[in-house]
Design a protein around this motif. Structure first.
Motif, short mmCIF file in Angstrom:
data_model
loop_
_atom_site.label_atom_id
_atom_site.label_comp_id
_atom_site.label_asym_id
_atom_site.label_seq_id
_atom_site.Cartn_x
_atom_site.Cartn_y
_atom_site.Cartn_z
N VAL A 141 -53.26 -50.98 -75.50
CA VAL A 141 -53.70 -52.19 -76.18
C VAL A 141 -55.14 -52.50 -75.80
O VAL A 141 -55.67 -52.01 -74.80
N GLU A 198 -54.64 -56.70 -71.99
CA GLU A 198 -53.25 -56.79 -71.55
C GLU A 198 -52.69 -58.19 -71.74
O GLU A 198 -52.43 -58.93 -70.79
N TYR A 251 -49.78 -58.71 -73.52
CA TYR A 251 -48.44 -58.57 -74.09
C TYR A 251 -47.34 -58.45 -73.05
O TYR A 251 -46.24 -57.99 -73.36
N THR A 284 -43.39 -57.25 -73.61
CA THR A 284 -43.03 -55.88 -73.23
C THR A 284 -42.22 -55.78 -71.94
O THR A 284 -41.33 -54.93 -71.83
N GLN A 313 -47.53 -51.71 -70.77
CA GLN A 313 -48.76 -51.89 -71.53
C GLN A 313 -49.94 -51.40 -70.71
O GLN A 313 -50.09 -51.72 -69.54
#
Length: 325
Positions: A219, A222, A224, A228, A235
């Motif tokens: 991604v 970071e 997420y 996740t 991630q």
């Protein structure tokens, strides 16, 4: 010492800004109206709520319904991390019935709330936040934003977990009832509906990510962890939790190694962050790019929070090779 979620350079003192009164804005414009007036009640009769960024705008609008006039402190297309406020918006904050915000996420909003003494709802006090240390690993934290962890920051992106957003929704309904007791029945009923919808969405995400061939995503930054971490997904960000941090060549080389080791075929980009570096990396490594929306602002007015989260789920399922539930 109070821990900030993501401390940037704080804008010029809002004490001075308040003294300017009607002067022009120095960055963002006036708060953007999110709900239209209803024929049953005038604007003066409705509770005024200022939401600092989109997920809280969504909750306030859905829970408040026709009883509230909701406006956003973050204009469309603006990164909420770096928003600054016009003098008129600061005056609006002072006069609002309620300001819904996340302490530490937007320094300009924090300072405006402190200077004006506005009645405020701090979302971070009503859910469990993750901490992220210097190593970039996330750890579940059962506290709130006033806890200090050496070398760690509280990850502000709680809204990417519908279950946590549901906790905030229930608390916001109680706060609206305290401000407008006559609307108690409306707020309670709307909150029950929103919580049920978010609970169903959470279950949909759980099922959709239960059986995936891959376990790693790349991604832009970071953001997420809440989406996740509970699903065993790792991630790897070109940059950390700060979306404007420029990745070093060494970091890009590390990500390239991760791509090779874990068979990653997608680099996720964001609509509010320049995709240039991510697209260059993807091109160099022969990968594709797809959008994963951190939902910090609403990019498409026709897509609300649940719709964007379902689009995120579909993008993750495709990238990770997940089996249909």
């Amino acid at each position: 010492m109070s821990l900030m979620l993501l401390r940037r350079v704080v804008p010029a003192s809002l004490v001075a800004v308040l003294a300017l009164g009607g002067c022009a804005a120095f960055q963002s414009g006036d708060a953007a109206t999110a709900t239209s007036s209803t024929p049953e009640a005038s604007d003066d009769a409705r509770t005024t709520v200022l939401a600092s960024f989109y997920p809280l705008l969504y909750l306030a609008s859905e829970i408040g319904g026709d009883r509230v006039e909701v406006e956003s402190l973050t204009p469309p297309g603006v990164d909420p991390h770096t928003v600054e406020l016009s003098p008129r918006t600061v005056t609006d904050i002072e006069g609002a019935d309620l300001v819904a915000y996340l302490s530490g996420f937007q320094p300009a909003v924090d300072e405006a709330v402190a200077v004006t003494g506005a009645t405020a709802f701090d979302a971070g006090e009503h859910t469990r936040l993750l901490t992220t240390g210097e190593t970039g690993h996330d750890h579940d934290h059962e506290g709130h934003a006033d806890h200090d962890h050496s070398g760690e920051f509280l990850d502000p992106h709680f809204w990417l977990d519908p279950a946590r957003l549901a906790e905030v929704a229930a608390a916001l309904a109680e706060e609206l009832t305290a401000v407008d007791p006559d609307g108690a029945a409306t707020y309670e009923a709307n909150a029950e509906r929103v919580v049920a919808e978010l609970t169903d969405l959470d279950a949909e995400i759980d099922a959709g990510l239960a059986r995936c061939a891959q376990d790693t995503i790349v991604v832009t930054h970071e953001a997420y962890g809440y989406l996740t971490s509970e699903h065993g997904i790792r991630q790897e960000g070109l940059s950390g939790i700060d979306p404007e941090a420029e990745p070093s060549p060494a970091r890009l080389a590390e990500v390239a190694d991760v791509v090779d080791e874990h068979g990653v075929d997608t680099v996720f980009v964001e609509s509010l962050v320049s995709p240039a570096v991510s697209e260059a990396l993807a091109s160099d490594l022969g990968l594709r790019t797809e959008v994963l929306d951190p939902l910090e602002n609403q990019q498409d007015p026709d897509l609300d929070y649940p719709a964007v989260m379902r689009a995120n789920l579909a993008a993750l399922q495709d990238a990770l090779g997940c089996e249909a539930p």
